[in-house]
Design an enzyme around this catalytic site. Structure first.
Site, short mmCIF file in Angstrom:
data_model
loop_
_atom_site.label_atom_id
_atom_site.label_comp_id
_atom_site.label_asym_id
_atom_site.label_seq_id
_atom_site.Cartn_x
_atom_site.Cartn_y
_atom_site.Cartn_z
CG MET A 20 86.97 109.73 -80.19
SD MET A 20 85.81 110.43 -78.99
CE MET A 20 84.91 111.61 -79.98
CG ASP A 22 86.04 102.55 -84.02
OD1 ASP A 22 86.11 103.46 -84.84
OD2 ASP A 22 86.36 101.37 -84.27
CD GLN A 38 90.29 102.18 -81.28
OE1 GLN A 38 91.05 101.95 -82.21
NE2 GLN A 38 90.42 101.60 -80.10
CD1 TRP A 46 92.51 105.97 -86.43
CD2 TRP A 46 94.38 105.33 -87.49
NE1 TRP A 46 92.73 104.65 -86.15
CE2 TRP A 46 93.86 104.23 -86.79
CE3 TRP A 46 95.57 105.17 -88.22
CZ2 TRP A 46 94.46 102.96 -86.81
CZ3 TRP A 46 96.18 103.92 -88.23
CH2 TRP A 46 95.62 102.83 -87.54
CB THR A 82 87.38 98.77 -81.95
OG1 THR A 82 87.42 100.17 -82.16
CG2 THR A 82 85.95 98.36 -81.64
C1 FRU Z 1 86.80 101.11 -87.22
C2 FRU Z 1 88.21 100.60 -86.97
C3 FRU Z 1 88.20 99.25 -86.30
C4 FRU Z 1 89.55 99.21 -85.64
C5 FRU Z 1 89.72 100.64 -85.20
C6 FRU Z 1 91.13 101.13 -85.28
O1 FRU Z 1 86.75 102.49 -87.37
O2 FRU Z 1 88.93 100.56 -88.18
O3 FRU Z 1 87.98 98.18 -87.18
O4 FRU Z 1 89.58 98.32 -84.56
O5 FRU Z 1 88.91 101.42 -86.04
O6 FRU Z 1 91.25 102.43 -84.77
#
Ligand code: FRU
Length: 536
Positions: A20, A22, A38, A46, A82
């Site tokens: 996980m 944001d 996220q 990620w 995000t």
């Molecule tokens: C911040 C970020 C955002 C992006 C998202 C991708 O942690 O890098 O800028 O939208 O995470 O997961």
């Protein structure tokens, strides 16, 4: 995975498994708080980013729902990134999020609930005309993301802002106008720019009342109101904010103190914390802040344990009208519903260079309120500098003093949460609030840091802190929430029943008297929504 199970928190939100980051689009709808986030459905690192979804009645107990948004169009096939929710005056919900396209271009997309009368908002539709915003000339395709909640301007036009950068180093926030959330007009100027701060991610922009007592809907402006601008700095992975004035006619924001501008001054949280976002809770008339606590162990360890990252306990945010320089963050009151038995300690004397155990039984899940009075034994005449020092072992005349949390009985593992008042000049003290992770774990391959920042302590105030302990997470709030530190720790000895709590005073020249109230906290229920039970 039993090997790492002690690191699981008991009352912080985290997915059942996998990665996980944001918090996204938090909102309140028909009796439920919604949190999107996220989420990688396939792995503990990620990638494959979708929107996870969970709901709660009280921001503490959560039910996991099916994924809300997944990559399934050319405009978000490389990731549903995000975004933020806007609730319109007629209760419609607008969700704007960043899509990473098939060609790795960042674009903004519109989604909305398929059925507003569903309190769980299970189904989401993507607008057929997506994307609704694409990188404008002068903005790189990978510097254009994370739209904010929109606010209504004086003449009835909606606005939103979005982080980016100019050239290679100037952090900026672009402003768009819209009347229908399908067509957007980019303004010529920017809301604000700060040289040297780099790419701004996850910008948040909201009003606060100067009287400090009420929270405001995102569209509020006018006399008695200041605006907070927050940016997550991609370069340093730190959330910075500043308080200033917003001019709705020109869509410009100006910091109260240019020396404490966005990215060069205050941090939302001085610890392991990123990509925070607020929402206005129309149910309880408060502004609630979410933030992501990342791991500080290795990817290999995260893959082994099968999960990574947590969200903080949601916090209310208000303007601090006593100092006029900072926000106040405080855990939402609902966390107090987890309080079990409590223990009081009154004016416990902690002499220079000493450690005092606080015998309260289990200490892995705690809510601690502590107040410290200092009695100088000698006075310092030199000008002391050094912020948090080299951690809690670094002694000065008036500090450090505070708590040792998640410590084992032999103090082979411990995490000091402390104040460090330093003699500034002419007998005035400048105080730092700190967390020292350097001895928090015997595990190698764990990143350990001394975190902290200055905290205003007014003349008529004692030092006070509130500390939430949850196994591997420590969230600490100084002086009613003026300075906050989230810490991610990986104890190997100080786990379960072996964890202890101590007071310490490592100052050379003061006695400390500590008064505390400590609650053991229950675990929260965080589990899948019981759909099948509904049909029985
Ligand atoms: C911040 C970020 C955002 C992006 C998202 C991708 O942690 O890098 O800028 O939208 O995470 O997961």
């Amino acid at each position: 995975n039993a090997m790492f199970s002690w690191q699981r928190s008991a009352y912080h939100f985290q997915p059942q498994k996998n990665w996980m980051n944001d918090p996204n689009g938090p909102l309140y709808h028909k009796g439920w708080y919604h949190l999107f986030y996220q989420y990688n459905p396939y792995s503990a690192i990620w990638g494959n980013i979708t929107w996870g979804h969970a709901v709660s009645r009280d921001l503490i107990h959560w039910l996991y729902l099916p994924l809300a948004l997944v990559p399934d169009h050319w405009y978000d096939i490389k990731g549903v990134w995000t975004g933020s929710a806007t609730i319109l005056p007629d209760a419609q919900i607008i969700m704007l999020y960043t899509g990473e396209t098939n060609e790795s271009v960042q674009v903004q997309n519109l989604a909305y609930p398929a059925n507003l009368s569903d309190p769980l908002l299970l189904h989401w539709l993507k607008y057929p005309g997506n994307p609704v915003m694409v990188p404008p000339p002068g903005i790189k395709p990978d510097d254009f993301r994370d739209p904010t909640t929109a606010w209504l301007g004086p003449e009835g036009t909606w606005r939103l802002t979005m982080g980016s950068k100019f050239n290679t180093t100037i952090g900026i926030s672009l402003v768009y106008h819209t009347t229908n959330f399908r067509d957007y007009e980019l303004l010529d100027g920017v809301l604000h720019a700060v040289p040297g701060t780099g790419m701004w991610e996850c910008v948040d922009f909201y009003p606060v009342a100067i009287n400090g007592s009420v929270a405001l809907d995102t569209s509020s402006f006018g006399p008695g109101i200041k605006h907070v601008l927050k940016a997550s700095l991609d370069n340093t992975k730190v959330d910075h904010y500043a308080i200033g004035t917003y001019a709705p006619k020109t869509d410009k924001w100006t910091p109260d103190n240019p020396e404490e501008d966005v990215g060069i001054g205050l941090k939302v949280d001085y610890g392991r914390y990123y990509a925070s976002k607020t929402f206005f809770d129309q149910h309880k008339q408060r502004r609630v802040l979410w933030g992501w606590i990342n791991e500080t162990d290795t990817e290999t360890a995260d893959l082994k344990k099968g999960w990574a990252s947590l969200q903080t306990i949601p916090r209310t945010v208000l303007y601090d009208n006593k100092t006029g320089t900072n926000l106040l963050q405080w855990p939402v009151e609902e966390v107090e519903s987890l309080r079990l038995n409590s223990t009081m300690f009154k004016e416990v004397l902690v002499e220079p260079g000493s450690v005092v155990p606080l015998d309260i039984g289990t200490t892995t899940q705690l809510d601690i309120l502590a107040e410290f009075e200092i009695e100088p034994l000698i006075s310092s005449t030199t000008n002391e500098i050094g912020n948090c020092g080299d951690g809690a072992v670094d002694r000065s005349t008036y500090g450090p003093f505070g708590l040792l949390v998640i410590a084992d009985a032999s103090l082979s593992e411990l995490t000091p949460i402390y104040f460090r008042p330093l003699n500034a000049s002419g007998g005035t003290l400048k105080t730092y609030f700190c967390t020292d992770e350097t001895r928090s774990s015997k595990a190698s391959n764990v990143f350990k840091q001394v975190y902290g920042g200055k905290v205003p302590v007014l003349d008529d105030e004692n030092y006070n802190m509130r500390v939430l302990v949850d196994h591997s997470i420590v969230e600490s709030f100084a002086q009613g929430g003026r300075t906050v530190i989230s810490s991610r720790i990986y104890p190997t000895e100080a786990i379960y029943g072996a964890a202890r709590l101590f007071l310490f005073n490592n100052a050379t020249g003061v006695n400390v008297r500590a008064t505390l109230k400590i609650w053991e906290l229950n675990s929260a229920f965080i589990r899948p929504f019981p759909f099948e039970r509904d049909s029985v």
